[in-house]
Design an enzyme around this catalytic site. Structure first.
Site, PDB file in Angstrom:
ATOM      1  N   ARG A  72    -129.063 -48.666 -28.000  1.00  0.00           N
ATOM      2  CA  ARG A  72    -127.651 -48.917 -27.663  1.00  0.00           C
ATOM      3  C   ARG A  72    -127.359 -48.227 -26.347  1.00  0.00           C
ATOM      4  O   ARG A  72    -128.188 -47.478 -25.816  1.00  0.00           O
ATOM      5  CB  ARG A  72    -126.679 -48.522 -28.789  1.00  0.00           C
ATOM      6  CG  ARG A  72    -126.986 -47.357 -29.653  1.00  0.00           C
ATOM      7  CD  ARG A  72    -127.004 -46.022 -28.982  1.00  0.00           C
ATOM      8  NE  ARG A  72    -125.806 -45.774 -28.206  1.00  0.00           N
ATOM      9  CZ  ARG A  72    -125.740 -44.954 -27.182  1.00  0.00           C
ATOM     10  NH1 ARG A  72    -126.800 -44.262 -26.797  1.00  0.00           N
ATOM     11  NH2 ARG A  72    -124.632 -44.780 -26.513  1.00  0.00           N
ATOM     12  N   ARG A 109    -125.054 -58.492 -28.405  1.00  0.00           N
ATOM     13  CA  ARG A 109    -123.808 -57.708 -28.388  1.00  0.00           C
ATOM     14  C   ARG A 109    -122.960 -58.244 -27.224  1.00  0.00           C
ATOM     15  O   ARG A 109    -123.495 -58.555 -26.160  1.00  0.00           O
ATOM     16  CB  ARG A 109    -124.077 -56.198 -28.221  1.00  0.00           C
ATOM     17  CG  ARG A 109    -124.744 -55.587 -29.468  1.00  0.00           C
ATOM     18  CD  ARG A 109    -124.773 -54.064 -29.413  1.00  0.00           C
ATOM     19  NE  ARG A 109    -123.453 -53.473 -29.644  1.00  0.00           N
ATOM     20  CZ  ARG A 109    -123.194 -52.182 -29.427  1.00  0.00           C
ATOM     21  NH1 ARG A 109    -124.132 -51.365 -28.970  1.00  0.00           N
ATOM     22  NH2 ARG A 109    -121.981 -51.695 -29.656  1.00  0.00           N
ATOM     23  N   GLN A 132    -121.939 -41.133 -31.699  1.00  0.00           N
ATOM     24  CA  GLN A 132    -122.946 -41.087 -30.623  1.00  0.00           C
ATOM     25  C   GLN A 132    -122.899 -39.750 -29.889  1.00  0.00           C
ATOM     26  O   GLN A 132    -123.889 -39.314 -29.322  1.00  0.00           O
ATOM     27  CB  GLN A 132    -122.720 -42.230 -29.618  1.00  0.00           C
ATOM     28  CG  GLN A 132    -123.064 -43.615 -30.126  1.00  0.00           C
ATOM     29  CD  GLN A 132    -121.870 -44.316 -30.723  1.00  0.00           C
ATOM     30  OE1 GLN A 132    -120.948 -43.684 -31.246  1.00  0.00           O
ATOM     31  NE2 GLN A 132    -121.856 -45.630 -30.668  1.00  0.00           N
ATOM     32  N   ASP A 146    -119.276 -49.742 -20.233  1.00  0.00           N
ATOM     33  CA  ASP A 146    -119.989 -50.933 -20.715  1.00  0.00           C
ATOM     34  C   ASP A 146    -119.721 -52.140 -19.826  1.00  0.00           C
ATOM     35  O   ASP A 146    -120.533 -53.055 -19.747  1.00  0.00           O
ATOM     36  CB  ASP A 146    -119.596 -51.235 -22.157  1.00  0.00           C
ATOM     37  CG  ASP A 146    -120.197 -50.160 -23.054  1.00  0.00           C
ATOM     38  OD1 ASP A 146    -119.548 -49.105 -23.231  1.00  0.00           O
ATOM     39  OD2 ASP A 146    -121.333 -50.349 -23.507  1.00  0.00           O
ATOM     40  N   LYS A 193    -116.671 -46.962 -24.657  1.00  0.00           N
ATOM     41  CA  LYS A 193    -116.587 -46.622 -26.089  1.00  0.00           C
ATOM     42  C   LYS A 193    -115.161 -46.325 -26.531  1.00  0.00           C
ATOM     43  O   LYS A 193    -114.401 -45.665 -25.809  1.00  0.00           O
ATOM     44  CB  LYS A 193    -117.493 -45.412 -26.342  1.00  0.00           C
ATOM     45  CG  LYS A 193    -117.551 -44.899 -27.755  1.00  0.00           C
ATOM     46  CD  LYS A 193    -117.858 -45.967 -28.790  1.00  0.00           C
ATOM     47  CE  LYS A 193    -119.116 -46.740 -28.504  1.00  0.00           C
ATOM     48  NZ  LYS A 193    -119.219 -47.990 -29.322  1.00  0.00           N
TER      49      LYS A 193
HETATM   50  O1  MRU Z   1    -121.776 -48.916 -28.938  1.00  0.00           O
HETATM   51  P1  MRU Z   1    -122.648 -48.185 -27.957  1.00  0.00           P
HETATM   52  O2  MRU Z   1    -123.218 -46.912 -28.475  1.00  0.00           O
HETATM   53  O3  MRU Z   1    -123.707 -49.103 -27.371  1.00  0.00           O
HETATM   54  O4  MRU Z   1    -121.656 -47.814 -26.775  1.00  0.00           O
HETATM   55  C1  MRU Z   1    -122.144 -47.150 -25.661  1.00  0.00           C
HETATM   56  C2  MRU Z   1    -121.088 -46.706 -24.731  1.00  0.00           C
HETATM   57  O5  MRU Z   1    -119.935 -47.013 -24.885  1.00  0.00           O
HETATM   58  C3  MRU Z   1    -121.538 -45.927 -23.550  1.00  0.00           C
HETATM   59  O6  MRU Z   1    -120.552 -45.009 -23.148  1.00  0.00           O
HETATM   60  C4  MRU Z   1    -121.771 -46.905 -22.391  1.00  0.00           C
HETATM   61  O7  MRU Z   1    -122.668 -47.912 -22.773  1.00  0.00           O
HETATM   62  C5  MRU Z   1    -122.282 -46.242 -21.186  1.00  0.00           C
HETATM   63  S1  MRU Z   1    -123.979 -45.888 -21.420  1.00  0.00           S
HETATM   64  C6  MRU Z   1    -124.706 -45.400 -20.038  1.00  0.00           C
END
Ligand code: MRU
Length: 360
Positions: free
Chosen positions: A53, A98, A204, A245, A256
Protein backbone atom coordinates in the site's frame (compact mmCIF):
# COMPACT_ATOMS: atom_id res chain seq x y z
CA UNK A 1 21.99 -3.51 11.55
CA UNK A 2 19.49 -1.53 9.52
CA UNK A 3 20.51 -0.39 6.06
CA UNK A 4 21.43 3.32 5.96
CA UNK A 5 18.20 4.45 4.27
CA UNK A 6 15.64 2.10 5.74
CA UNK A 7 14.50 -1.02 4.02
CA UNK A 8 16.26 -2.00 0.82
CA UNK A 9 13.87 -1.49 -2.12
CA UNK A 10 14.03 -5.15 -3.15
CA UNK A 11 13.05 -6.25 0.35
CA UNK A 12 9.82 -4.31 -0.06
CA UNK A 13 8.83 -5.24 -3.61
CA UNK A 14 10.62 -7.29 -6.23
CA UNK A 15 9.90 -8.64 -9.68
CA UNK A 16 11.53 -12.04 -9.98
CA UNK A 17 11.44 -14.57 -12.79
CA UNK A 18 7.79 -15.63 -12.77
CA UNK A 19 6.80 -13.91 -9.52
CA UNK A 20 6.19 -10.64 -7.73
CA UNK A 21 7.41 -10.81 -4.13
CA UNK A 22 5.98 -8.36 -1.57
CA UNK A 23 6.82 -7.67 2.05
CA UNK A 24 3.47 -8.34 3.73
CA UNK A 25 2.59 -4.97 5.28
CA UNK A 26 -0.51 -6.41 6.95
CA UNK A 27 1.74 -8.43 9.29
CA UNK A 28 4.09 -5.66 10.39
CA UNK A 29 5.38 -4.81 12.91
CA UNK A 30 5.06 -8.23 14.54
CA UNK A 31 6.22 -10.35 11.62
CA UNK A 32 8.52 -9.58 8.72
CA UNK A 33 7.34 -12.02 6.04
CA UNK A 34 7.02 -11.98 2.27
CA UNK A 35 4.31 -13.21 -0.08
CA UNK A 36 5.24 -14.57 -3.49
CA UNK A 37 2.60 -14.07 -6.18
CA UNK A 38 3.05 -16.17 -9.30
CA UNK A 39 0.14 -14.71 -11.27
CA UNK A 40 -1.25 -11.23 -11.95
CA UNK A 41 -4.52 -11.89 -10.15
CA UNK A 42 -2.52 -12.48 -6.97
CA UNK A 43 -0.92 -9.07 -7.43
CA UNK A 44 -4.40 -7.52 -7.78
CA UNK A 45 -5.31 -9.20 -4.53
CA UNK A 46 -2.13 -8.01 -2.80
CA UNK A 47 -2.96 -4.41 -3.76
CA UNK A 48 -6.63 -4.67 -2.71
CA UNK A 49 -5.87 -6.29 0.64
CA UNK A 50 -3.02 -3.84 1.32
CA UNK A 51 -0.20 -6.37 1.49
CA UNK A 52 1.36 -3.52 -0.48
CA UNK A 53 0.00 0.00 0.00
CA UNK A 54 1.01 3.64 -0.37
CA UNK A 55 0.64 5.52 -3.63
CA UNK A 56 4.04 5.04 -5.30
CA UNK A 57 4.34 1.45 -4.03
CA UNK A 58 1.03 0.35 -5.54
CA UNK A 59 2.11 1.97 -8.82
CA UNK A 60 5.30 -0.11 -8.78
CA UNK A 61 3.30 -3.23 -7.83
CA UNK A 62 0.84 -2.57 -10.68
CA UNK A 63 3.69 -2.27 -13.19
CA UNK A 64 5.24 -5.48 -11.84
CA UNK A 65 1.84 -7.17 -12.11
CA UNK A 66 1.65 -6.26 -15.82
CA UNK A 67 5.20 -7.55 -16.33
CA UNK A 68 4.31 -10.79 -14.55
CA UNK A 69 1.18 -11.21 -16.68
CA UNK A 70 3.31 -10.77 -19.81
CA UNK A 71 5.96 -13.21 -18.57
CA UNK A 72 3.39 -15.91 -17.88
CA UNK A 73 1.50 -15.30 -21.12
CA UNK A 74 4.74 -15.45 -23.15
CA UNK A 75 5.67 -18.78 -21.51
CA UNK A 76 2.26 -20.16 -22.45
CA UNK A 77 2.03 -18.99 -26.07
CA UNK A 78 3.90 -17.41 -29.02
CA UNK A 79 0.62 -16.22 -30.49
CA UNK A 80 0.45 -12.45 -30.32
CA UNK A 81 -3.38 -12.55 -30.35
CA UNK A 82 -3.52 -14.90 -27.36
CA UNK A 83 -0.90 -12.79 -25.56
CA UNK A 84 -2.86 -9.59 -26.21
CA UNK A 85 -6.08 -11.21 -24.99
CA UNK A 86 -4.42 -12.14 -21.68
CA UNK A 87 -2.97 -8.63 -21.31
CA UNK A 88 -6.43 -7.18 -21.96
CA UNK A 89 -7.66 -9.11 -18.92
CA UNK A 90 -4.74 -8.27 -16.65
CA UNK A 91 -4.26 -4.56 -17.36
CA UNK A 92 -7.69 -3.19 -16.35
CA UNK A 93 -7.85 -5.44 -13.28
CA UNK A 94 -4.50 -4.15 -12.06
CA UNK A 95 -5.30 -0.53 -12.96
CA UNK A 96 -8.54 -0.61 -11.01
CA UNK A 97 -7.36 -2.53 -7.95
CA UNK A 98 -7.56 0.69 -5.90
CA UNK A 99 -9.16 3.92 -7.15
CA UNK A 100 -7.63 6.91 -5.36
CA UNK A 101 -3.84 6.92 -5.72
CA UNK A 102 -3.17 8.01 -9.29
CA UNK A 103 0.28 6.36 -9.27
CA UNK A 104 -1.38 3.02 -9.98
CA UNK A 105 -3.07 4.18 -13.20
CA UNK A 106 0.03 6.23 -14.10
CA UNK A 107 2.30 3.17 -13.94
CA UNK A 108 -0.10 0.66 -15.48
CA UNK A 109 -0.89 3.03 -18.37
CA UNK A 110 2.82 3.26 -19.22
CA UNK A 111 2.99 -0.53 -19.34
CA UNK A 112 -0.20 -0.72 -21.43
CA UNK A 113 1.29 1.80 -23.89
CA UNK A 114 4.31 -0.47 -24.39
CA UNK A 115 2.09 -3.48 -25.10
CA UNK A 116 0.00 -1.46 -27.56
CA UNK A 117 2.97 0.00 -29.47
CA UNK A 118 5.30 -3.00 -29.50
CA UNK A 119 5.56 -4.98 -32.72
CA UNK A 120 7.68 -7.81 -31.30
CA UNK A 121 6.97 -11.31 -30.04
CA UNK A 122 5.39 -11.98 -26.65
CA UNK A 123 8.83 -12.91 -25.28
CA UNK A 124 10.34 -9.63 -26.47
CA UNK A 125 7.47 -7.60 -25.05
CA UNK A 126 7.65 -9.42 -21.72
CA UNK A 127 11.38 -8.67 -21.46
CA UNK A 128 10.82 -4.99 -22.12
CA UNK A 129 7.95 -4.78 -19.61
CA UNK A 130 10.08 -6.39 -16.90
CA UNK A 131 12.86 -3.85 -17.49
CA UNK A 132 10.39 -0.93 -17.39
CA UNK A 133 8.71 -2.15 -14.19
CA UNK A 134 12.09 -2.38 -12.47
CA UNK A 135 13.02 1.06 -13.78
CA UNK A 136 9.77 2.60 -12.46
CA UNK A 137 10.69 1.16 -9.04
CA UNK A 138 14.22 2.61 -9.14
CA UNK A 139 12.96 5.97 -10.39
CA UNK A 140 10.40 6.28 -7.58
CA UNK A 141 13.11 5.69 -4.98
CA UNK A 142 15.36 8.27 -6.67
CA UNK A 143 12.48 10.77 -6.71
CA UNK A 144 12.06 10.29 -2.96
CA UNK A 145 15.75 10.96 -2.34
CA UNK A 146 15.58 14.14 -4.44
CA UNK A 147 12.52 15.31 -2.45
CA UNK A 148 14.41 14.72 0.77
CA UNK A 149 17.19 17.03 -0.39
CA UNK A 150 14.82 19.77 -1.65
CA UNK A 151 12.89 19.74 1.62
CA UNK A 152 15.96 20.63 3.70
CA UNK A 153 15.27 24.26 2.77
CA UNK A 154 11.95 24.01 4.69
CA UNK A 155 13.37 22.55 7.91
CA UNK A 156 14.62 24.25 11.04
CA UNK A 157 17.10 22.99 13.65
CA UNK A 158 15.57 20.58 16.11
CA UNK A 159 12.41 20.22 14.02
CA UNK A 160 9.61 18.22 15.64
CA UNK A 161 7.72 16.84 12.68
CA UNK A 162 4.20 15.45 12.88
CA UNK A 163 3.28 12.93 10.18
CA UNK A 164 0.10 11.07 9.36
CA UNK A 165 -0.29 7.56 7.88
CA UNK A 166 2.79 5.90 6.44
CA UNK A 167 4.59 7.69 3.65
CA UNK A 168 7.83 5.83 4.24
CA UNK A 169 9.92 3.27 2.39
CA UNK A 170 7.05 0.81 2.66
CA UNK A 171 4.70 3.19 0.86
CA UNK A 172 7.04 4.01 -2.01
CA UNK A 173 9.22 0.94 -2.54
CA UNK A 174 12.15 2.62 -0.76
CA UNK A 175 13.20 5.75 1.19
CA UNK A 176 9.75 7.38 1.38
CA UNK A 177 8.12 10.71 0.64
CA UNK A 178 7.18 12.27 4.00
CA UNK A 179 9.56 9.90 5.79
CA UNK A 180 12.16 10.66 3.12
CA UNK A 181 11.90 14.28 4.26
CA UNK A 182 12.32 13.07 7.85
CA UNK A 183 15.31 10.87 6.94
CA UNK A 184 17.07 13.71 5.12
CA UNK A 185 16.34 16.14 7.97
CA UNK A 186 17.59 13.66 10.58
CA UNK A 187 20.76 12.99 8.62
CA UNK A 188 21.48 16.73 8.54
CA UNK A 189 20.44 17.30 12.16
CA UNK A 190 20.22 14.39 14.63
CA UNK A 191 18.11 16.49 17.02
CA UNK A 192 15.09 16.09 14.67
CA UNK A 193 12.20 14.06 16.11
CA UNK A 194 8.80 12.88 14.92
CA UNK A 195 5.22 12.70 16.19
CA UNK A 196 3.49 9.72 14.58
CA UNK A 197 -0.31 9.84 14.29
CA UNK A 198 -1.52 6.27 14.77
CA UNK A 199 -3.89 6.79 11.79
CA UNK A 200 -7.16 5.03 12.39
CA UNK A 201 -8.71 2.83 11.17
CA UNK A 202 -5.87 0.77 9.70
CA UNK A 203 -3.10 2.15 11.92
CA UNK A 204 -0.50 2.72 9.20
CA UNK A 205 1.13 5.23 11.56
CA UNK A 206 1.54 2.95 14.57
CA UNK A 207 2.09 -0.29 12.66
CA UNK A 208 4.33 0.97 9.85
CA UNK A 209 5.71 4.50 10.40
CA UNK A 210 6.65 3.84 14.04
CA UNK A 211 8.29 0.57 12.96
CA UNK A 212 10.30 2.23 10.18
CA UNK A 213 11.50 5.01 12.50
CA UNK A 214 12.36 2.56 15.25
CA UNK A 215 14.37 0.38 12.85
CA UNK A 216 16.41 3.44 11.91
CA UNK A 217 16.86 4.94 15.34
CA UNK A 218 15.00 8.16 14.52
CA UNK A 219 13.36 9.44 17.73
CA UNK A 220 9.56 9.42 17.61
CA UNK A 221 6.51 9.66 19.83
CA UNK A 222 3.40 7.71 18.90
CA UNK A 223 0.13 9.54 19.51
CA UNK A 224 -3.49 8.72 18.83
CA UNK A 225 -5.02 10.90 16.13
CA UNK A 226 -7.04 13.00 18.57
CA UNK A 227 -3.88 14.15 20.40
CA UNK A 228 -2.45 16.19 17.51
CA UNK A 229 -4.35 19.38 18.44
CA UNK A 230 -3.04 19.31 22.00
CA UNK A 231 0.55 18.70 20.86
CA UNK A 232 0.31 21.68 18.53
CA UNK A 233 -1.34 23.94 21.10
CA UNK A 234 1.51 23.15 23.50
CA UNK A 235 4.09 24.18 20.91
CA UNK A 236 5.48 20.66 20.60
CA UNK A 237 5.10 20.40 16.80
CA UNK A 238 7.14 22.60 14.44
CA UNK A 239 6.23 21.08 11.06
CA UNK A 240 3.62 18.76 9.58
CA UNK A 241 4.87 16.61 6.69
CA UNK A 242 2.58 14.17 4.86
CA UNK A 243 2.52 12.30 1.57
CA UNK A 244 -0.26 12.28 -1.02
CA UNK A 245 -2.27 9.82 -3.07
CA UNK A 246 -3.25 12.35 -5.71
CA UNK A 247 -2.63 16.07 -6.17
CA UNK A 248 -4.92 18.11 -8.42
CA UNK A 249 -3.74 20.83 -10.82
CA UNK A 250 -4.62 23.57 -8.30
CA UNK A 251 -2.60 21.94 -5.49
CA UNK A 252 -5.51 20.29 -3.64
CA UNK A 253 -4.21 17.17 -1.95
CA UNK A 254 -5.96 13.83 -1.48
CA UNK A 255 -4.29 11.76 1.22
CA UNK A 256 -5.11 9.36 4.06
CA UNK A 257 -8.30 10.10 5.97
CA UNK A 258 -7.50 12.54 8.76
CA UNK A 259 -5.00 14.59 6.75
CA UNK A 260 -7.53 17.38 6.21
CA UNK A 261 -8.11 17.72 9.95
CA UNK A 262 -4.36 17.87 10.58
CA UNK A 263 -4.03 20.61 7.93
CA UNK A 264 -6.74 22.69 9.62
CA UNK A 265 -5.01 22.25 12.97
CA UNK A 266 -1.66 23.26 11.49
CA UNK A 267 -3.17 26.42 10.01
CA UNK A 268 -4.81 27.33 13.34
CA UNK A 269 -1.47 26.97 15.13
CA UNK A 270 0.69 28.66 12.47
CA UNK A 271 2.61 25.45 11.72
CA UNK A 272 3.85 24.79 8.16
CA UNK A 273 1.90 21.99 6.45
CA UNK A 274 4.18 20.37 3.87
CA UNK A 275 3.22 17.73 1.30
CA UNK A 276 5.94 15.56 -0.22
CA UNK A 277 4.96 13.64 -3.34
CA UNK A 278 6.64 12.68 -6.62
CA UNK A 279 5.30 13.99 -9.93
CA UNK A 280 3.81 10.51 -10.47
CA UNK A 281 1.21 11.56 -7.86
CA UNK A 282 0.13 14.64 -9.84
CA UNK A 283 -3.13 14.43 -11.76
CA UNK A 284 -3.31 17.61 -13.80
CA UNK A 285 -6.50 16.38 -15.49
CA UNK A 286 -8.26 17.18 -12.21
CA UNK A 287 -8.77 20.94 -11.82
CA UNK A 288 -9.37 20.46 -8.09
CA UNK A 289 -9.78 17.53 -5.70
CA UNK A 290 -13.58 17.70 -5.91
CA UNK A 291 -13.81 14.96 -8.54
CA UNK A 292 -11.04 12.71 -7.28
CA UNK A 293 -12.62 9.41 -6.24
CA UNK A 294 -12.28 8.49 -2.59
CA UNK A 295 -12.18 4.77 -1.88
CA UNK A 296 -14.81 3.53 0.57
CA UNK A 297 -13.49 0.45 2.34
CA UNK A 298 -14.98 -2.43 4.31
CA UNK A 299 -16.94 -1.25 7.40
CA UNK A 300 -15.27 -3.97 9.45
CA UNK A 301 -12.00 -2.02 9.26
CA UNK A 302 -13.64 0.56 11.55
CA UNK A 303 -15.51 -1.94 13.70
CA UNK A 304 -12.49 -4.22 14.12
CA UNK A 305 -10.87 -2.34 17.00
CA UNK A 306 -11.06 -4.27 20.24
CA UNK A 307 -10.17 -3.08 23.73
CA UNK A 308 -9.63 -5.06 26.92
CA UNK A 309 -9.93 -8.10 24.63
CA UNK A 310 -13.55 -7.18 23.87
CA UNK A 311 -15.34 -5.65 20.89
CA UNK A 312 -15.30 -1.85 20.84
CA UNK A 313 -18.54 -1.17 18.95
CA UNK A 314 -21.96 -2.82 18.89
CA UNK A 315 -22.23 -5.76 16.50
CA UNK A 316 -23.25 -4.49 13.07
CA UNK A 317 -22.76 -0.79 14.00
CA UNK A 318 -23.40 1.34 10.88
CA UNK A 319 -20.05 2.67 9.69
CA UNK A 320 -18.60 5.19 7.22
CA UNK A 321 -15.11 4.30 6.04
CA UNK A 322 -13.70 6.73 3.45
CA UNK A 323 -10.01 5.84 3.16
CA UNK A 324 -8.89 9.33 2.06
CA UNK A 325 -9.88 12.98 2.37
CA UNK A 326 -9.37 16.19 0.39
CA UNK A 327 -7.17 19.00 1.73
CA UNK A 328 -7.66 22.30 -0.11
CA UNK A 329 -4.53 23.93 -1.53
CA UNK A 330 -5.07 27.02 0.63
CA UNK A 331 -4.06 24.98 3.68
CA UNK A 332 -0.86 23.68 2.07
CA UNK A 333 2.29 25.68 2.83
CA UNK A 334 4.46 23.91 0.24
CA UNK A 335 4.43 20.88 -2.04
CA UNK A 336 7.78 19.16 -2.54
CA UNK A 337 8.27 17.07 -5.67
CA UNK A 338 11.51 15.70 -7.06
CA UNK A 339 11.57 18.84 -9.21
CA UNK A 340 11.76 21.19 -6.23
CA UNK A 341 9.67 23.11 -3.70
CA UNK A 342 6.35 24.48 -5.00
CA UNK A 343 4.42 27.34 -3.40
CA UNK A 344 0.95 28.74 -4.01
CA UNK A 345 -0.44 29.49 -6.51
CA UNK A 346 0.38 25.94 -7.56
CA UNK A 347 -1.03 25.65 -11.09
CA UNK A 348 1.96 26.88 -13.09
CA UNK A 349 4.58 25.44 -10.82
CA UNK A 350 3.04 21.94 -10.78
CA UNK A 351 2.46 22.04 -14.54
CA UNK A 352 6.13 22.96 -15.07
CA UNK A 353 7.20 20.12 -12.76
CA UNK A 354 5.09 17.67 -14.76
CA UNK A 355 6.55 18.90 -18.05
CA UNK A 356 10.10 18.65 -16.71
CA UNK A 357 9.49 15.15 -15.32
CA UNK A 358 7.96 13.82 -18.52
CA UNK A 359 10.85 15.24 -20.56
CA UNK A 360 13.42 13.26 -18.49
O1 MRU B 1 -4.51 3.32 2.19
P1 MRU B 1 -3.02 3.50 2.08
O2 MRU B 1 -2.26 2.96 3.24
O3 MRU B 1 -2.50 2.98 0.75
O4 MRU B 1 -2.83 5.07 2.07
C1 MRU B 1 -1.55 5.60 1.94
C2 MRU B 1 -1.49 7.06 2.13
O5 MRU B 1 -2.49 7.72 2.25
C3 MRU B 1 -0.15 7.68 2.07
O6 MRU B 1 -0.08 8.81 2.89
C4 MRU B 1 0.11 8.12 0.62
O7 MRU B 1 -0.05 7.05 -0.26
C5 MRU B 1 1.45 8.70 0.44
S1 MRU B 1 2.62 7.39 0.40
C6 MRU B 1 4.10 7.90 -0.07
Amino acid sequence: MSPPHGLAPLDILALEDGAVVMLDQTRLPGEVTHIRYDGWSGVVDGIKTMVVRGAPAIGVAGAMGVALAAHNAAVGTDSRAAFDAEMARAIPALREARPTAVNLAWAVDQMAGIVADHEGTPTEIAAELAAVARRIHEDEVDRCKAMGQHSLALMTRGARILTHCNAGALATGGYGTALGVVRAAFEADPSVSVFVDETRPLLQGSRLTAWELQEEGIPYTLISDNMAAMMMAEGRVTHVVVGADRIAANGDVVNKIGTYGVAILAREHGIPFIVAAPTSTLDLSMASAADIPVEERDPDEVRALSLFGRQASPTGAPVANPAFDRTPARLVTAIVTEQGVHRAPYERSLAAAWTAATAE
